[in-house]
Motif scaffolding. Structure first.
Motif: not given
Length: 402
Positions: A320, A340, A343
């Motif tokens: 992250l 995100l 990720y």
């Protein structure tokens, strides 16, 4: 109050990630529900809800991350390397062994006391100007829109409203943030509790870690600083914990260890106070939604049988960090939803592999069927004799092939 990043949850994962972000010149506000202790030399590492009596087996990769943060010299004061791992099953013929020397590594990892790890991390966080630490604060609401995520919280008589581009929820297995966002979780109760303590043995540990499967549960014995101190993690059937806790049961506990391990560790001479922790697997259905990402036990809580849970979380945090530093370099939105999700997708393979492995070991070795015991021990012998298996398993265990 506007912040780029808010971390909810100041346990070992939250503190570690905050320090990673600060090293990358990213400011963060860190919220923790419990008041942190004030440390002094007379009480080097008092227990805290996040830094308790347990010990963590840090993988080689986790150690490397702390080295990059410049923390390892301080952490190593209460850590000891694992140079060999022995895996056996009580009353059976199978045995597997990993040696760091054969795998051409300095060690497989380091065992560290959580209380000391917490002290070092918290001390560094308190000294870091890019981290705004607020403890004793209770989050009461989490909402979000296209522009920011918003947290409402109370601290004593004070009410706080905090806005951020990104919220990282590292608030534990029973995560308030996860529930506030409507993210479901699959839960499997192992019907076990982990008995955790420190023991003294007559033989030095020699930096050897033991995993011993028994009818009572999978018993881990790991080396600690001091030649004769060892960490014990023993998952046993839920409801039997009173048999093992309390000073009046000290000798009974030591006798059970002796019967399970035999004389490999010599005589089990002393035991510290025992603590117990319920064991379950909790897996969030999503780990990223909008401007919020789940981290640590809020994302995945797994069985401690192979000591992989915290190391998996550290790898999550490190990946992250990479995504966030790339966003920062582009002057892009740190809470970008698509980023995100990328990720999350990038971490699924490693997470699923570790989760499946730990769950399979617990379920497989819990069954006392004689036929299955033969299969298990044949597998241990195969692990010991078939070329190429040991290096592969060792690299995964060290977190180097994630």
């Amino acid at each position: 109050m506007q912040q780029d990043i808010i971390i909810v949850g100041g346990g070992m994962v939250g503190l570690s990630l905050a320090l990673m972000l600060a090293k990358a010149k990213i400011g963060v506000k860190l919220l923790e529900a419990i008041k942190y202790p004030n440390y002094d030399d007379a009480n080097l590492a008092p227990y805290h809800s996040s830094f308790d009596a347990r010990n963590s087996a840090l993988s080689r990769r986790s150690v490397q991350i702390y080295q990059e943060l410049g923390l390892w010299d301080a952490l190593q004061e209460h850590a000891t390397p694992i140079l060999q791992v022995d895996i056996t099953e009580q009353g059976s013929f199978g045995k597997a062994r990993l040696r760091a020397e054969q795998e051409k590594v300095e060690s497989f990892g380091q065992v560290i006391e959580n209380a000391w790890l917490g002290r070092v991390l918290l001390t560094q966080v308190r000294q870091q100007p890019l981290i705004d630490l607020i403890d004793g604060v209770q989050v009461t609401a989490l909402t979000q829109n296209e522009d920011f995520a918003s947290i409402e919280a109370i601290r004593g008589e004070e009410t706080l409203t905090l806005n951020a581009k990104l919220v990282i929820a590292a608030d534990g297995r029973d995560s308030f943030c996860r529930k506030a966002l409507g993210i479901g979780a699959s839960v499997h109760d192992y019907d076990q509790v982990a008995i955790v303590t420190t023991v003294q043995t007559s033989k030095p540990h020699g930096h050897v870690g033991f995993e011993r499967f028994s009818h009572l549960g999978p018993l881990a014995l790991l080396p600690l600083p001091g030649e004769y101190r060892r960490s014990v993690v023993w998952p046993v059937k839920k409801g039997t914990e009173d048999e093992w806790l309390g000073e009046e049961n000290d000798q009974h506990f030591l006798d059970a260890l002796q019967e399970t391990y035999g004389d490999r560790a010599g005589k089990f001479q002393k035991t510290g106070k025992r603590f117990c922790f319920p064991l379950s697997q909790v897996l969030a259905e999503k780990q990223a939604i909008g401007r919020v990402v789940l981290m640590g036990n809020a994302a995945h809580t797994i069985h401690p049988v192979a000591g992989q849970g915290f190391n998996l979380c550290m790898r999550d945090a490190y990946v992250l960090l990479r995504y966030l530093t790339e966003q920062q370099a582009k002057n892009a939105d740190l809470g970008d939803a698509e980023m995100l999700l990328e990720y999350e997708k990038s971490r699924l393979k490693d997470q699923q592999r570790v989760i499946k492995f730990c769950d399979s070991v617990v379920r497989g070795f819990s069954n006392q069927n004689p036929f299955l015991k033969i299969i298990r021990n044949t597998g241990l012998l195969a692990f010991e004799t078939i070329p190429g298996i040991k290096p592969l398993v060792a690299n995964y265990a060290m977190g180097l092939k994630a």
